[in-house]
Write an enzyme that holds these catalytic residues in place. Structure first.
Site, mmCIF file in Angstrom:
data_model
loop_
_atom_site.group_PDB
_atom_site.id
_atom_site.type_symbol
_atom_site.label_atom_id
_atom_site.label_comp_id
_atom_site.label_asym_id
_atom_site.label_seq_id
_atom_site.Cartn_x
_atom_site.Cartn_y
_atom_site.Cartn_z
ATOM 1 N N ASN A 162 0.804 -1.228 0.000
ATOM 2 C CA ASN A 162 0.000 0.000 0.000
ATOM 3 C C ASN A 162 0.837 1.278 0.000
ATOM 4 O O ASN A 162 0.425 2.291 -0.553
ATOM 5 C CB ASN A 162 -1.007 0.000 1.151
ATOM 6 N N SER A 240 -0.632 -7.604 7.672
ATOM 7 C CA SER A 240 -1.799 -8.001 8.452
ATOM 8 C C SER A 240 -1.395 -8.665 9.761
ATOM 9 O O SER A 240 -0.326 -9.259 9.887
ATOM 10 C CB SER A 240 -2.667 -8.973 7.641
ATOM 11 N N GLU A 261 4.391 -3.961 12.560
ATOM 12 C CA GLU A 261 3.388 -2.923 12.327
ATOM 13 C C GLU A 261 2.249 -3.607 11.607
ATOM 14 O O GLU A 261 2.324 -3.886 10.414
ATOM 15 C CB GLU A 261 3.996 -1.785 11.497
ATOM 16 N N ARG A 289 -6.954 9.020 2.531
ATOM 17 C CA ARG A 289 -5.545 8.923 2.183
ATOM 18 C C ARG A 289 -5.282 7.525 1.640
ATOM 19 O O ARG A 289 -5.680 6.522 2.227
ATOM 20 C CB ARG A 289 -4.669 9.175 3.416
ATOM 21 N N CYS A 295 -3.239 1.339 6.966
ATOM 22 C CA CYS A 295 -3.488 0.847 8.328
ATOM 23 C C CYS A 295 -3.902 1.981 9.249
ATOM 24 O O CYS A 295 -4.522 1.755 10.287
ATOM 25 C CB CYS A 295 -2.253 0.134 8.864
ATOM 26 N N GLU A 392 -10.765 -4.671 9.357
ATOM 27 C CA GLU A 392 -10.114 -3.577 8.644
ATOM 28 C C GLU A 392 -10.668 -3.508 7.222
ATOM 29 O O GLU A 392 -10.582 -4.472 6.466
ATOM 30 C CB GLU A 392 -8.603 -3.811 8.629
ATOM 31 N N SER A 452 1.018 10.467 10.498
ATOM 32 C CA SER A 452 2.322 9.995 10.032
ATOM 33 C C SER A 452 3.304 11.151 9.886
ATOM 34 O O SER A 452 2.989 12.170 9.265
ATOM 35 C CB SER A 452 2.173 9.267 8.687
ATOM 36 N N GLU A 469 8.686 2.918 14.454
ATOM 37 C CA GLU A 469 9.431 3.334 13.266
ATOM 38 C C GLU A 469 9.354 4.853 13.151
ATOM 39 O O GLU A 469 8.283 5.432 13.295
ATOM 40 C CB GLU A 469 8.854 2.674 12.010
#
Length: 488
Positions: A162, A240, A261, A289, A295, A392, A452, A469
């Site tokens: 993604n 996932s 993540e 977005r 996620c 999700e 982000s 991260e």
């Protein structure tokens, strides 16, 4: 140059082989896999399909140069990242087009991702020279305590489709800055962005073997053996929760350092005192977005009953105005989903909500005979037991429900096994702090729809994973702490 000619030119410049030990080479037996344009369902190019022996060769290459790379001056490691950052900025238009071709997102979205991705190289180019330990007198006064930070060692990365460039730089940059070597396996749907990134790092002076890229159709066949190999010291995975659980199990054999993540189920809370227009604008950012395939995407909207109708109609108006089409076309806002399996899942979630009583305010249907398009969709009066509130969505669908009290809103936000990100809109400062403290998530967007940021620690709690991260924290994931007791 016509659009089609420019697309061919950009595609032809991207390596399609494996990158191992500083060399571009075909996969064993010459195996290849096709990369598809999700807006046309037509193949773009064929890339190498790594086999087990290729993956092991990549790990051998990373292992053999680990000590030398760890001993490389931090400034030199940082300068390589800085040169790569500058190259990404210079090539941003080509890299954005490449991403749109293989992933489908609109060019404006791709350009934004390239700018975001580049910042990780710049941020960690500066962090490379700031790794330090400490020295102190023992509490007894006898002896001294010395700590030092050293690179973890060879890392295995598995990156998603993604955000094919940003999820690459977010992992590669801190590892390179810390002095770790890497084997990375990008998603089979979007390998081209990672291959282009490897070429940029090669040209920026990254020594052969520090980064190794294996593209493969079957991830498990090449990744599991690497996780069971004692030369691997760390795994970082974005994807996932289901796959993450399996990788955690596999990594346990060698007791690897692991960063995960994983999935999200982000709540978006709108309280009665919220700035309604700001909340709708934030909802568009948080939901749309990357056309919802993120996620961090707002997955469920919980709106105070006094604002629910206005919020829903305003959001539906904004969603209905979005232009759907191939991401390379002018003024397109929403491209296709990544593949048919994802479109089918989105369709199932919408149908399930409607069956349970939800109302479709806008959209709700798959579109067209070619490409994996789905209409931007707003659903009102969605019941709590709808699958869209527990799974999700990963698509352009906004399900809305209502609440009456703050306690109900907080309970709804935490009614999930996930805990990646949450969003809350309120002008009450005390309530804002209560929400930030009470919501079970690794990140909170307070009165804003984007969280982000390369300078901030990205990561979740509960079954959204562990590790961070980005930010000052990001490089620590690639460093071990060694303690030395000094007799003085």
């Amino acid at each position: 140059m016509t659009g089609a000619a420019r697309e061919r030119e950009v595609l032809e410049r991207v390596p399609t082989d494996l990158y191992i030990a500083g060399h571009w080479r075909a996969a064993s037996g010459g195996a290849t896999l096709a990369v598809e344009d999700p807006s046309t369902q037509e193949p773009l190019v064929e890339v190498a399909d790594a086999q087990l022996e290729d993956a092991l060769a990549a790990l051998v290459a990373a292992s053999e140069v680990q000590a030398e790379w760890a001993a490389t001056a931090p400034r030199e490691r940082g300068e390589i990242l800085r040169r790569a950052y500058e190259a990404i900025v210079e090539q941003s238009d080509d890299l954005a087009l490449l991403m749109t071709l293989e992933m489908g997102k609109a060019l404006a979205e791709s350009r934004a991702e390239i700018a975001y991705a580049a910042e990780f190289f710049r941020w960690f180019s500066e962090e490379a020279v700031r790794v330090h330990g400490r020295y102190m007198v023992n509490t007894t006064g006898k002896g001294r305590i010395l700590t030092m930070r050293q690179p973890v060692g060879p890392c295995v990365f598995v990156t998603p489709w993604n955000f094919p460039t940003a999820m690459g730089t977010r992992k590669l940059a801190p590892a390179i800055a810390a002095g770790c070597t890497i084997v990375v396996k990008p998603a089979q749907q979007t390998p081209l962005s990672m291959l282009a990134l490897a070429k940029i790092l090669e040209q920026a002076g990254l020594p052969g073997g520090v980064l190794n890229v294996i593209t493969a159709k079957h991830s498990g066949a090449v990744i599991e053996p690497l996780l069971r190999d004692p030369r691997t010291r760390k795994l970082s995975f974005t994807g996932s929760t289901e796959v993450g659980r399996r990788l955690i199990e596999q990594s346990a054999e060698q007791v690897l350092r692991v960063s995960m993540e994983l999935g999200g189920n982000a709540p978006f809370l709108v309280f009665e005192d919220a700035d309604l227009e700001a909340a709708i604008e934030g909802a568009m950012l948080a939901k749309m977005r990357n056309l919802g395939e993120a996620c961090t995407a707002a997955n469920r909207f919980h709106v105070h009953e006094s604002l629910a109708d206005q919020f829903a109609s305003g959001l539906a108006e904004r969603m209905g105005a979005l232009k759907l089409g191939r991401g390379t076309e002018p003024d397109v806002d929403v491209g296709p989903l990544i593949d048919e399996a994802q479109r089918e899942k989105v369709t199932e979630l919408v149908d399930d909500a409607v069956t349970r009583g939800a109302r479709v305010l806008i959209g709700g249907e798959a579109v067209g005979d070619r490409g994996y398009f789905f209409e931007p969709t707003v659903l009102a009066d969605v019941p709590d037991d709808a699958r869209a509130f527990s799974e999700e969505i990963f698509g352009p669908v906004a399900p809305i429900s209502t609440f009456t009290t703050e306690e109900q809103a907080l309970a709804a936000a935490n009614r999930t096994e996930y805990g990646l990100v949450a969003y809350a809109y309120t002008r009450d400062l005390s309530r804002a702090f209560r929400m930030c403290e009470g919501i079970e998530a690794g990140m909170i967007g307070l009165n804003q729809g984007v969280v982000s940021n390369p300078a901030a620690p990205f990561g979740g709690v509960k079954q959204s994973g562990f590790g961070r991260e980005g930010g000052f924290e990001g490089i620590s994931e690639y460093l071990e702490t060694k303690y030395v007791a000094l007799g003085v």
